[in-house]
Design a protein around this motif. Structure first.
Motif, PDB file in Angstrom:
ATOM      1  N   UNK A 303      13.860 -48.498   5.880  1.00  0.00           N
ATOM      2  CA  UNK A 303      13.147 -48.393   7.151  1.00  0.00           C
ATOM      3  C   UNK A 303      12.010 -49.399   7.228  1.00  0.00           C
ATOM      4  N   UNK A 304      11.251 -49.529   6.143  1.00  0.00           N
ATOM      5  CA  UNK A 304      10.152 -50.497   6.111  1.00  0.00           C
ATOM      6  C   UNK A 304      10.676 -51.919   6.202  1.00  0.00           C
ATOM      7  N   UNK A 305      11.808 -52.168   5.549  1.00  0.00           N
ATOM      8  CA  UNK A 305      12.400 -53.507   5.569  1.00  0.00           C
ATOM      9  C   UNK A 305      12.825 -53.890   6.987  1.00  0.00           C
ATOM     10  N   UNK A 306      13.425 -52.945   7.714  1.00  0.00           N
ATOM     11  CA  UNK A 306      13.850 -53.216   9.084  1.00  0.00           C
ATOM     12  C   UNK A 306      12.648 -53.487   9.977  1.00  0.00           C
ATOM     13  N   UNK A 307      11.580 -52.734   9.790  1.00  0.00           N
ATOM     14  CA  UNK A 307      10.372 -52.956  10.585  1.00  0.00           C
ATOM     15  C   UNK A 307       9.806 -54.349  10.332  1.00  0.00           C
ATOM     16  N   UNK A 308       9.806 -54.770   9.073  1.00  0.00           N
ATOM     17  CA  UNK A 308       9.302 -56.105   8.746  1.00  0.00           C
ATOM     18  C   UNK A 308      10.211 -57.180   9.315  1.00  0.00           C
ATOM     19  N   UNK A 309      11.515 -56.934   9.268  1.00  0.00           N
ATOM     20  CA  UNK A 309      12.481 -57.911   9.754  1.00  0.00           C
ATOM     21  C   UNK A 309      12.254 -58.221  11.225  1.00  0.00           C
TER      22      UNK A 309
END
Length: 320
Positions: A303-309
């Motif tokens: 979830x954090x990775x998608x937000x950063x992406x």
């Protein structure tokens, strides 16, 4: 089907496969620039699927560093010039190659695997079906005839050592508060942005913002726009100035927009945008978690990775 990593003596066949898959992809010099540079965080890899001794699919992996908003870094592997022949025997080979490439990225310490592609590419949709996450991007362009005759406000710069150091500093300063590519030393930056296969030119605007262009046979490729410190980053104005320069040079313009805000600015500047997406596959959950502000389980890390992406800052010079 046999999957190999960096098979010996594959360079000529790899180049042939790229030109067969993408049309006029390039020659041996471009292949060396993409896959034989020594300044990158790790040497590039090539993953190949073979059937009865014939290569049917493959991808390169370029390694880069990403920095999060907290200042932590992680290694990313970028699927570079992935290809698959449109033949029945190659069915499924592409995803076998991608799975092995992702495993290789994790083996070499990478946290994520990134891919950049137009939305109409079936290969990207295959990655999404396999569990990759994605964010909206766009390929930005302008033909050499679309904006008439206009003079450019950008002025060419002499590439001194002091200017190179300033460009390096600004490149690593981009997108403060977001996710961005960073370059560990000036040699890595120079190899990525200034010593490319095609000639590179640097221009400056009236606010001391710098523009790095790669001069392709038919277009100016905007590698990076680097505003002065404390200056706003008005993407609409940057795109308009780049378009004016390309028009004055009587050639086209190529650029890249890595999030919805920048895409809208390119459209407002009157440029053409071709929808794309940036995919991310988590290669190593532990490495990704270590780059986040706090340890996280796999779901939270995703979830954090998608937000950063969705706020990742990428320009053409970063992608390849």
């Amino acid at each position: 089907m046999k999957i190999s990593i960096n098979p010996a003596g594959f360079e000529a066949e790899h180049l042939s496969a790229l030109n067969r898959s993408f049309g006029n992809w390039g020659e041996a010099g471009r292949l060396r620039w993409c896959f034989a540079r020594t300044s990158s965080p790790l040497p590039a890899d090539v993953v190949v699927a073979e059937l009865n001794g014939t290569a049917i699919a493959g991808t390169g992996i370029s390694y880069r560093r990403l920095m999060t908003s907290s200042g932590r870094t992680m290694l990313a592997g970028i699927f570079t010039a992935a290809w698959s022949f449109p033949i029945k025997s190659a069915r499924g080979a592409y995803m076998h190659v991608m799975a092995e490439a992702t495993r290789r990225i994790a083996e070499r310490g990478g946290a994520v695997a990134l891919g950049f592609m137009p939305q109409n590419k079936s290969s990207g949709h295959q990655l999404l079906r396999a569990g990759a996450m994605a964010a909206t991007t766009a390929y930005v362009s302008m033909s050499g005839r679309s904006h008439g005759e206009r003079s450019s406000g950008l002025k060419p710069c002499l590439l001194t050592s002091a200017l190179v150091e300033e460009l390096f500093r600004r490149a690593n300063k981009r997108a403060e508060g977001g996710l961005k590519f960073v370059y560990s030393d000036i040699d890595e930056f120079v190899d990525q942005f200034l010593e490319r296969h095609h000639p590179v030119q640097v221009f400056v605007d009236a606010t001391d913002g710098y523009f790095i262009f790669e001069r392709l046979p038919q277009a100016m490729n905007l590698l990076a726009a680097l505003p002065a410190d404390r200056a706003a980053h008005p993407w609409r104005q940057h795109f308009a100035e780049a378009a004016q320069l390309a028009t004055s040079q009587k050639c086209g313009l190529l650029a890249y927009a890595s999030n919805e805000v920048v895409v809208s600015e390119a459209v407002a500047a009157g440029l053409v945008t071709k929808p794309g997406f940036m995919t991310v596959t988590i290669a190593n959950p532990l490495a990704l978690s270590a780059a986040l502000t706090a340890p996280a389980d796999e779901d939270a890390a995703a979830s954090a990775c998608l937000a950063m992406l969705r706020v990742l800052h990428v320009e053409n010079g970063d992608r390849m």
